[in-house]
Design a protein around this motif. Structure first.
Motif, PDB file in Angstrom:
ATOM      1  N   PHE A  50       2.943  -1.214  10.950  1.00  0.00           N
ATOM      2  CA  PHE A  50       2.654  -2.447  10.228  1.00  0.00           C
ATOM      3  C   PHE A  50       3.743  -3.477  10.503  1.00  0.00           C
ATOM      4  O   PHE A  50       3.468  -4.646  10.793  1.00  0.00           O
ATOM      5  N   ALA A  51       5.007  -3.064  10.413  1.00  0.00           N
ATOM      6  CA  ALA A  51       6.142  -3.967  10.618  1.00  0.00           C
ATOM      7  C   ALA A  51       6.181  -4.496  12.049  1.00  0.00           C
ATOM      8  O   ALA A  51       6.451  -5.684  12.270  1.00  0.00           O
ATOM      9  N   ALA A  99      -3.014 -10.440   8.691  1.00  0.00           N
ATOM     10  CA  ALA A  99      -3.256 -11.866   8.946  1.00  0.00           C
ATOM     11  C   ALA A  99      -2.952 -12.691   7.695  1.00  0.00           C
ATOM     12  O   ALA A  99      -2.332 -13.759   7.775  1.00  0.00           O
ATOM     13  N   GLU A 100      -3.376 -12.203   6.536  1.00  0.00           N
ATOM     14  CA  GLU A 100      -3.109 -12.903   5.280  1.00  0.00           C
ATOM     15  C   GLU A 100      -1.610 -12.947   4.996  1.00  0.00           C
ATOM     16  O   GLU A 100      -1.086 -13.960   4.518  1.00  0.00           O
ATOM     17  N   LEU A 101      -0.912 -11.877   5.296  1.00  0.00           N
ATOM     18  CA  LEU A 101       0.534 -11.842   5.095  1.00  0.00           C
ATOM     19  C   LEU A 101       1.224 -12.852   6.013  1.00  0.00           C
ATOM     20  O   LEU A 101       2.165 -13.541   5.589  1.00  0.00           O
ATOM     21  N   GLY A 120      -6.445  -1.071   4.093  1.00  0.00           N
ATOM     22  CA  GLY A 120      -7.197   0.130   4.404  1.00  0.00           C
ATOM     23  C   GLY A 120      -7.236   0.293   5.904  1.00  0.00           C
ATOM     24  O   GLY A 120      -6.511  -0.384   6.629  1.00  0.00           O
ATOM     25  N   PRO A 121      -8.102   1.142   6.385  1.00  0.00           N
ATOM     26  CA  PRO A 121      -8.177   1.349   7.829  1.00  0.00           C
ATOM     27  C   PRO A 121      -8.892   0.188   8.532  1.00  0.00           C
ATOM     28  O   PRO A 121      -9.673  -0.538   7.923  1.00  0.00           O
ATOM     29  N   GLY A 122      -8.584   0.012   9.811  1.00  0.00           N
ATOM     30  CA  GLY A 122      -9.308  -0.922  10.662  1.00  0.00           C
ATOM     31  C   GLY A 122      -9.227  -2.378  10.267  1.00  0.00           C
ATOM     32  O   GLY A 122      -8.158  -2.958  10.144  1.00  0.00           O
ATOM     33  N   ALA A 123     -10.394  -2.979  10.040  1.00  0.00           N
ATOM     34  CA  ALA A 123     -10.499  -4.417   9.790  1.00  0.00           C
ATOM     35  C   ALA A 123      -9.756  -4.841   8.527  1.00  0.00           C
ATOM     36  O   ALA A 123      -9.175  -5.929   8.489  1.00  0.00           O
ATOM     37  N   LYS A 124      -9.750  -4.003   7.496  1.00  0.00           N
ATOM     38  CA  LYS A 124      -9.042  -4.354   6.259  1.00  0.00           C
ATOM     39  C   LYS A 124      -7.543  -4.484   6.501  1.00  0.00           C
ATOM     40  O   LYS A 124      -6.896  -5.383   5.973  1.00  0.00           O
ATOM     41  N   ALA A 125      -6.992  -3.578   7.305  1.00  0.00           N
ATOM     42  CA  ALA A 125      -5.560  -3.640   7.614  1.00  0.00           C
ATOM     43  C   ALA A 125      -5.252  -4.896   8.423  1.00  0.00           C
ATOM     44  O   ALA A 125      -4.262  -5.586   8.156  1.00  0.00           O
TER      45      ALA A 125
END
Length: 190
Positions: free
Chosen positions: A112-113, A76-78, A66-71
């Motif tokens: 993102f990439a 980070a998890e990826l 999602g936007p912001g912290a979720k992204a």
């Protein structure tokens, strides 16, 4: 009259001869190692993993985004997943229209990439055209008996698996890594 391709047993014909200098697909170089693929969405990020031989892609996980912290948390998890899986490369799906044009979703995937490339260096990140991957994933899940609600929870990872399988097949056919290499900081303007 039934025609059989030359070289088929019982066809009564000789096997086809190779063209001089021709290279068979099995002779093309193919990198060994686990690869991850990512289907970036505005709400969820689907992740798929290949086997170490680079033969088969399988859904791995769906991360909340999602936007912001979720992204940032999804990225980070990826990065943690890529490290724990020992990935030699990460493929990010690039959503384009049927005509090949890029819109806002493609700009988001590029951003993102680029962020992921900075987090994963020196592991390469590549953008690969993802047209029809979600449609193919929905169709496969529907044929597998999943209803709409059940599909919604896993379709992003299934779409990432479709993307990764296409990338593996393309590399095997050409001997070259698929897509476009992304460097940290490339971002949406690349």
């Amino acid at each position: 009259m039934l025609l059989r391709p030359s070289g088929v047993l019982g066809s009564g014909s000789r096997p086809a001869r190779a063209c001089p200098g021709a290279i068979s697909v099995s002779q093309l170089p193919f990198r060994q190692g686990v690869r991850l693929a990512v289907d970036v969405g505005s709400v969820r990020v689907g992740v798929a993993r290949s086997d170490p031989g680079g033969i088969l892609a399988s859904p791995l996980a769906v991360l909340a985004s999602g936007p912001g912290a979720k992204a940032a948390q999804a990225r980070a998890e990826l990065a943690r997943l890529a490290a724990s899986e020992g990935a030699i490369e990460v493929i990010v799906g690039l959503p384009t229209s049927l005509s090949g044009r890029e819109g806002t979703a493609a700009a988001g995937a590029r951003e993102f990439a680029a962020d992921l490339a900075g987090r994963l260096a020196p592991v390469p990140v590549r953008l690969v055209d993802e047209r029809f991957t979600t449609t193919e994933a929905h169709d496969a899940l529907r044929r597998g008996g999943k209803d709409a609600r059940a599909r919604r929870q896993v379709v992003d990872a299934a779409a990432a698996a479709v993307l990764l399988q296409a990338a593996l097949n393309a590399e095997r056919a050409t001997g070259r890594p698929p897509g476009q290499l992304v460097r940290a900081g490339d971002g949406a303007g690349a």
